[in-house]
Write a protein that holds these residues in place. Structure first.
Motif, PDB file in Angstrom:
ATOM      1  N   GLN A  59       0.743  -1.329  -0.035  1.00 29.32           N
ATOM      2  CA  GLN A  59       0.084   0.085   0.197  1.00 29.32           C
ATOM      3  C   GLN A  59       0.813   1.377  -0.192  1.00 29.32           C
ATOM      4  O   GLN A  59       0.459   2.292  -0.772  1.00 29.32           O
ATOM      5  N   ASP A  60       1.894   1.336   0.787  1.00 30.23           N
ATOM      6  CA  ASP A  60       2.870   2.684   0.875  1.00 30.23           C
ATOM      7  C   ASP A  60       3.508   2.612  -0.599  1.00 30.23           C
ATOM      8  O   ASP A  60       3.434   3.794  -0.981  1.00 30.23           O
ATOM      9  N   GLU A  61       3.894   1.685  -1.183  1.00 32.37           N
ATOM     10  CA  GLU A  61       4.495   1.758  -2.589  1.00 32.37           C
ATOM     11  C   GLU A  61       3.308   2.231  -3.549  1.00 32.37           C
ATOM     12  O   GLU A  61       3.734   2.724  -4.464  1.00 32.37           O
ATOM     13  N   LEU A  62       2.165   1.755  -3.423  1.00 32.92           N
ATOM     14  CA  LEU A  62       1.176   1.820  -4.236  1.00 32.92           C
ATOM     15  C   LEU A  62       0.842   3.411  -4.099  1.00 32.92           C
ATOM     16  O   LEU A  62       0.445   4.008  -5.246  1.00 32.92           O
ATOM     17  N   GLY A  98       0.643   8.566  -6.754  1.00 31.56           N
ATOM     18  CA  GLY A  98       0.969  10.157  -6.659  1.00 31.56           C
ATOM     19  C   GLY A  98       1.994  10.573  -7.545  1.00 31.56           C
ATOM     20  O   GLY A  98       1.717  11.591  -8.336  1.00 31.56           O
ATOM     21  N   GLU A  99       3.031   9.648  -7.918  1.00 39.44           N
ATOM     22  CA  GLU A  99       3.955  10.377  -9.261  1.00 39.44           C
ATOM     23  C   GLU A  99       3.157  10.105 -10.447  1.00 39.44           C
ATOM     24  O   GLU A  99       3.362  11.102 -11.128  1.00 39.44           O
TER      25      GLU A  99
END
Length: 302
Positions: free
Chosen positions: A139-142, A147-148
């Motif tokens: 989830q953090d990476e997602l 966002g990017e």
């Protein structure tokens, strides 16, 4: 020639001056016409709306943005097909109009800075419904990747529609403001059509004074000045278009080239109408001159 005709006919010197003033009047009318059309274009909301909704421009922007979105899809691992749906005509038209309104306001004020008034939340909302990363489970990476990718997609859409970026225009205006009193110069530029109009009226009055002995002949000089102005407008347009500026713009920014082409097509219509009015004045004045100049039957014998 009768004694009356000789008395009322202007002399060679007066006619020569009249032709010279008519040539100056033609040039003045041409410059006033271009200046007036330029100011109208700068302040015309309807013109900006027509350019913003131009079919060729929308098609070019869609193609350019679509290619970049597909490239981003390959980098970040999302399916570009659903994302392409947000490149709808309505959204691109609103983005185009916002950019043109911003540019017109900036050119009118000559104050750099600010951004086009667009609803960035609309793009973000649409992206939230279609932008997916099926291969990312953390989830953090997602959240980070989302966002990017969303930021870059939004940037692509803005770059597609805002062909004249504010970074470039800001720098140019800041440099100009360092070199001169740009605001005063712009105010003078806006008054040029009015100044030229006054000069044209003065020149027309001077022609009438030069031909004071036979005022009806002034119609000939005034008509030729109007026709000459229309001809000068046509020659100027042909010369400007033959320089090859559009080829250079196309090489630098194809979207900007299409935008300028759309603007040019609408301005040519307006310039054509102005030239047509000048030609109509030429025809009417010469018809009035020839009709009024006819000598009634029997006058010569008398």
């Amino acid at each position: 020639m009768s004694t009356t005709a000789r008395k009322t006919s202007p002399g060679v010197l007066a006619r020569g001056f009249a032709w010279a003033v008519a040539a100056l009047l033609a040039l003045t009318l041409m410059l006033a016409a271009f200046g007036g059309v330029a100011l109208w274009a700068l302040n015309s909301k309807s013109l900006r709306e027509k350019v913003a909704t131009d079919d060729a421009l929308i098609r070019k922007e869609t193609e350019w943005a679509g290619q970049r979105i597909r490239e981003l899809g390959a980098v970040y691992g999302f399916d570009p097909a659903p994302v392409m749906v947000i490149l709808d005509r309505e959204m691109l038209e609103k983005q185009n109009l916002a950019g043109l309104d911003w540019l017109a306001a900036m050119l009118n004020s000559m104050k750099p800075g600010g951004n086009p008034e667009v609803d960035e939340g609309e793009i973000e909302e649409k992206l939230s419904m279609v932008l997916r990363f099926p291969d990312i489970k953390d989830q953090d990476e997602l959240q980070k990747v989302y966002g990017e990718a969303a930021s870059k997609i939004s940037g692509v859409i803005q770059n597609a529609t805002f062909s004249i970026r504010h970074q470039i225009t800001d720098k140019g205006l800041e440099k100009a403001r360092e070199m001169a009193d740009v605001r005063s110069f712009l105010d003078l530029i806006k008054k040029i059509p009015l100044i030229l109009g006054i000069c044209a009226a003065f020149a027309a009055g001077l022609i009438v004074l030069l031909i004071a002995g036979n005022p009806k002949q002034a119609l000939k000089y005034l008509g030729c000045a109007a026709g000459g102005a229309a001809l000068l407008m046509a020659v100027t347009v042909v010369m400007v278009r033959s320089v090859g500026i559009m080829a250079a713009v196309e090489a630098a920014n194809s979207r900007l080239a299409v935008l300028i082409s759309a603007l040019e097509s609408h301005l040519l219509v307006v310039l054509g109408i102005v030239a047509g009015v000048l030609l109509l004045v030429y025809v009417v004045f010469l018809i009035l001159y020839t009709r009024k100049g006819k000598v009634p039957a029997g006058t010569a014998e008398a």
